[in-house]
Design an enzyme around this catalytic site. Sequence first.
Site, PDB file in Angstrom:
ATOM      1  N   GLU A 155       0.857  -1.193   0.000  1.00  0.00           N
ATOM      2  CA  GLU A 155       0.000   0.000   0.000  1.00  0.00           C
ATOM      3  C   GLU A 155       0.888   1.235   0.000  1.00  0.00           C
ATOM      4  O   GLU A 155       1.886   1.303   0.696  1.00  0.00           O
ATOM      5  CB  GLU A 155      -0.923  -0.034   1.237  1.00  0.00           C
ATOM      6  CG  GLU A 155      -1.697   1.239   1.519  1.00  0.00           C
ATOM      7  CD  GLU A 155      -2.544   1.730   0.341  1.00  0.00           C
ATOM      8  OE1 GLU A 155      -3.265   0.918  -0.271  1.00  0.00           O
ATOM      9  OE2 GLU A 155      -2.454   2.932   0.024  1.00  0.00           O
ATOM     10  N   ASP A 207      -7.002   2.110  -8.449  1.00  0.00           N
ATOM     11  CA  ASP A 207      -7.390   3.478  -8.823  1.00  0.00           C
ATOM     12  C   ASP A 207      -7.535   3.558 -10.343  1.00  0.00           C
ATOM     13  O   ASP A 207      -6.655   3.113 -11.079  1.00  0.00           O
ATOM     14  CB  ASP A 207      -6.312   4.472  -8.366  1.00  0.00           C
ATOM     15  CG  ASP A 207      -6.183   4.523  -6.843  1.00  0.00           C
ATOM     16  OD1 ASP A 207      -7.013   3.899  -6.162  1.00  0.00           O
ATOM     17  OD2 ASP A 207      -5.263   5.187  -6.338  1.00  0.00           O
TER      18      ASP A 207
HETATM   19  N1  SAH Z   1      -7.776  -3.354  -2.503  1.00  0.00           N
HETATM   20  C1  SAH Z   1      -8.590  -2.621  -1.542  1.00  0.00           C
HETATM   21  C2  SAH Z   1      -8.416  -1.104  -1.689  1.00  0.00           C
HETATM   22  C3  SAH Z   1      -8.819  -0.549  -3.028  1.00  0.00           C
HETATM   23  S1  SAH Z   1      -8.497   1.211  -3.185  1.00  0.00           S
HETATM   24  C4  SAH Z   1     -10.041  -3.025  -1.686  1.00  0.00           C
HETATM   25  O1  SAH Z   1     -10.397  -3.612  -2.695  1.00  0.00           O
HETATM   26  O2  SAH Z   1     -10.821  -2.752  -0.771  1.00  0.00           O
HETATM   27  C5  SAH Z   1      -6.933   1.184  -4.035  1.00  0.00           C
HETATM   28  C6  SAH Z   1      -5.762   1.231  -3.071  1.00  0.00           C
HETATM   29  O3  SAH Z   1      -4.571   1.070  -3.821  1.00  0.00           O
HETATM   30  C7  SAH Z   1      -5.626   2.554  -2.333  1.00  0.00           C
HETATM   31  O4  SAH Z   1      -5.493   2.314  -0.951  1.00  0.00           O
HETATM   32  C8  SAH Z   1      -4.375   3.198  -2.941  1.00  0.00           C
HETATM   33  O5  SAH Z   1      -3.664   4.019  -2.035  1.00  0.00           O
HETATM   34  C9  SAH Z   1      -3.574   1.987  -3.357  1.00  0.00           C
HETATM   35  N2  SAH Z   1      -2.697   2.231  -4.492  1.00  0.00           N
HETATM   36  C10 SAH Z   1      -3.061   2.803  -5.656  1.00  0.00           C
HETATM   37  N3  SAH Z   1      -2.021   2.922  -6.490  1.00  0.00           N
HETATM   38  C11 SAH Z   1      -0.959   2.391  -5.832  1.00  0.00           C
HETATM   39  C12 SAH Z   1       0.406   2.229  -6.172  1.00  0.00           C
HETATM   40  N4  SAH Z   1       0.870   2.649  -7.342  1.00  0.00           N
HETATM   41  N5  SAH Z   1       1.222   1.652  -5.276  1.00  0.00           N
HETATM   42  C13 SAH Z   1       0.743   1.236  -4.076  1.00  0.00           C
HETATM   43  N6  SAH Z   1      -0.542   1.366  -3.699  1.00  0.00           N
HETATM   44  C14 SAH Z   1      -1.386   1.940  -4.563  1.00  0.00           C
END
Ligand code: SAH
Length: 212
Positions: free
Chosen positions: A68, A117
């Site tokens: 994360e 995202d």
């Molecule tokens: N997988 C979880 C959260 C989804 S939200 C679920 O399904 O409930 C997407 C998460 O990915 C966010 O917390 C964001 O901070 C993280 N994230 C997005 N791009 C990222 C990256 N490049 N490296 C690490 N974490 C990332």
Amino acid sequence: MRLRNVTGSREVIAACDYVIHNPQECKGKWKEVFGNDHPIRIEIGMGKGRFIMDLARLNPNMNFVGIEKYSSVLIRGIQKLEADPLPNLYFIRMEAEEITSVFDTGEVNRIYLNFSDPWPKDRHAKRRLPSREFLQRYNEILIPDGVIEFKTDNHDLFRFALEELEPAGWQLKQMTEDLHHDEEMMRDNVMTEYEERFSSKGNPIYKYVIAR
Ligand code: SAH
């Protein structure tokens, strides 16, 4: 997901034994980190970590790493893990673009992407976790017959992810545009926080499983 103003989260993370603080030093040495040679599965963008914690609990003979980017989100996972420790799970706070400096060739058995995202602007396409640029990084760290599982409720992101497969040299193994009504693909489904939120609103959940 970004929770702002979680004061002191960096300090709490720095003191936490469930977080790998120097992940680059683990490259090629993950078996030593876990103290066994069980397969290692990772979730990139784990958010508050419910999915990876449930998977680790259900699969004691496998190892898991949750990645994360944001301390303010990771801290929620740490709080849950401290209340209910799991020997086969570690967290890393890092930007996923650096993933090949943390895992060596073939060190990862499976990759999970959940509700990544969407980065809707075209000029940000490279930042999307299922983009061809990221698929190339995953190609370097996954075992030869390793798979990637991706779930999202975002139709545009899912369509984009499907279009990236061929140019990046990946093949679709399984796919559904309505996971929660697909008996076979639901069989071993572990819900994520976002999945529960969006599916309870009636949004269909898209999922693919891909391999090279
Ligand atoms: N997988 C979880 C959260 C989804 S939200 C679920 O399904 O409930 C997407 C998460 O990915 C966010 O917390 C964001 O901070 C993280 N994230 C997005 N791009 C990222 C990256 N490049 N490296 C690490 N974490 C990332």
